[in-house]
Design a protein around this motif. Structure first.
Motif: not given
Ligand code: WQD
Length: 340
Positions: A136-143, A254-263, A301-304
């Motif tokens: 399954p794809v993780t958030e660090s799987t290359p786009r 979170q502290k200010l100036n923050f970015y995160d990504i989630f499946n 095929k794709v799943w998280a």
């Protein structure tokens, strides 16, 4: 009560997220241009919530209209759903997709900065992964290169958010990469309202079962999967809505100036034929389907992999594929005026 702006909040995922926000003690405020949603959805939403949810008929491309909403409301955060989302249409009208999906985000970010609103949850998509090499794809799987202009707008918007944070602004951002949203609120008061012939599998399945469509074509059964049909991660829209509430809570600490990504998926993949068989089981309806040629642009095929959202947000999908298909079918019967 903390006010949260939901752009595209009269839409499928937006309306379900409004319910989840109310249940979590927030006050949702909707802006929507009703280009891909119906005002009738607000009646169902208000019925579930037991009160009228504030909704402004505003286009996210209308900067002065958006600013007026921010002038009238002191927002704690924003959830940005508003976008054009039809993969096929995006290949026919790429300029509409780039203008709408990108300019609306730029206007929103500039308006948030102008009014000191720091927290935003962005609606992204697993489509940014293209056909991943690892599953399954993780958030660090290359786009990968996007399969469509729609998918490319999601990648570009993620890059805009990343660069916005890298510029040092005091914003806090989460991008949620949805897999395949399906299902409807268990009350059948709100659900998916596809305009015209559905492009997506589940509304086509339910409309075929309801006799609105004569049959469903399975786009290809010669893929390298268990039964030859494509695999997707079908996530109940209520689970998806809950993920947005948890993402807002996460941002608030979170502290200010923050970015995160989630499946945001179930972590399970199902083939098209498994969806059809499961639908027949939960609905008691026999589906008229045939195997047809592959649909161009489809990935196999794709799943998280959902480890990150499980651990960091404490979120996991609660609904099964059966629950999703049962709720989709109950919603379709409500739309068709049939009692279940
Ligand atoms: C699912 C599977 C089809 C219809 C896209 C976007 C994604 C999101 C959801 C916006 C595929 C098969 C479908 C039919 C079929 N978009 N199918 N017969 O393409 O995975 O995802 O829509 O939010 O970002 O990429 O979803 O429901 O169109 O297709 O066999 O009549 O069902 O080939 O394998 P998809 P889908």
């Amino acid at each position: 009560m903390k006010k949260i702006l939901i752009t595209g909040g009269a839409g499928y995922i937006g309306s379900h997220t409004a319910v989840a926000l109310i249940n979590a003690g927030f006050e949702p405020v909707i802006i929507d241009n009703f280009s891909n949603s119906e005002k009738s959805a607000l009646a169902g939403l208000n019925k579930i919530c037991g009160r009228e949810i504030t909704c402004y008929e505003v286009d996210c491309l209308d900067r002065s209209g958006v600013e007026k909403v921010f002038l009238e409301n002191d927002f704690s955060g924003v959830i940005h759903f508003a976008a054009s989302k039809a993969v096929g249409e995006s290949t026919r009208l790429p300029l509409k997709y780039y203008a709408n999906n990108i300019d609306s985000l730029l206007i929103l970010l500039e308006t948030m900065s102008k009014f000191g609103v720091k927290d935003i949850v962005f609606s992204s998509s697993c489509t940014v992964y293209g056909q991943p090499k690892e599953l399954p794809v993780t958030e660090s799987t290359p786009r990968q290169d996007a399969e469509s202009p729609y998918g490319n707008t999601k990648k570009i918007c993620e890059d805009i958010l990343r660069d916005f944070i890298l510029s040092g602004v005091d914003s806090r951002i989460v991008a949620l990469r949805y897999f395949n949203p399906v299902g409807a609120h268990p009350s059948s008061e709100i659900g998916e309202l596809p305009i015209g012939v559905p492009a997506n599998l589940i509304p086509f399945v339910t409309q075929t079962a309801a006799g609105i469509r004569e049959k469903i074509t399975v786009f290809g059964n010669d893929y390298d999967t268990t039964d030859g049909t494509c695999v997707r991660d079908y996530i109940h829209v209520m689970d998806l809505a809950d993920a947005h509430v948890k993402a807002l809570a996460y941002l608030s600490v979170q502290k200010l100036n923050f970015y995160d990504i989630f499946n945001v998926g179930t972590g399970r993949g199902n083939t098209v034929l498994e969806v059809i068989q499961t639908f027949e089981k939960v609905s008691g309806q026999k589906l008229n389907y045939e195997i047809g040629p592959r649909r161009s642009g489809d990935i196999e095929k794709v799943w998280a992999n959902t480890d990150k959202i499980n651990k960091v947000l404490g979120w996991e999908a609660k609904y099964s594929l059966e629950d999703s298909l049962r709720d989709s079918w109950n919603w379709q019967m409500k739309l068709s005026g049939k009692k279940n």
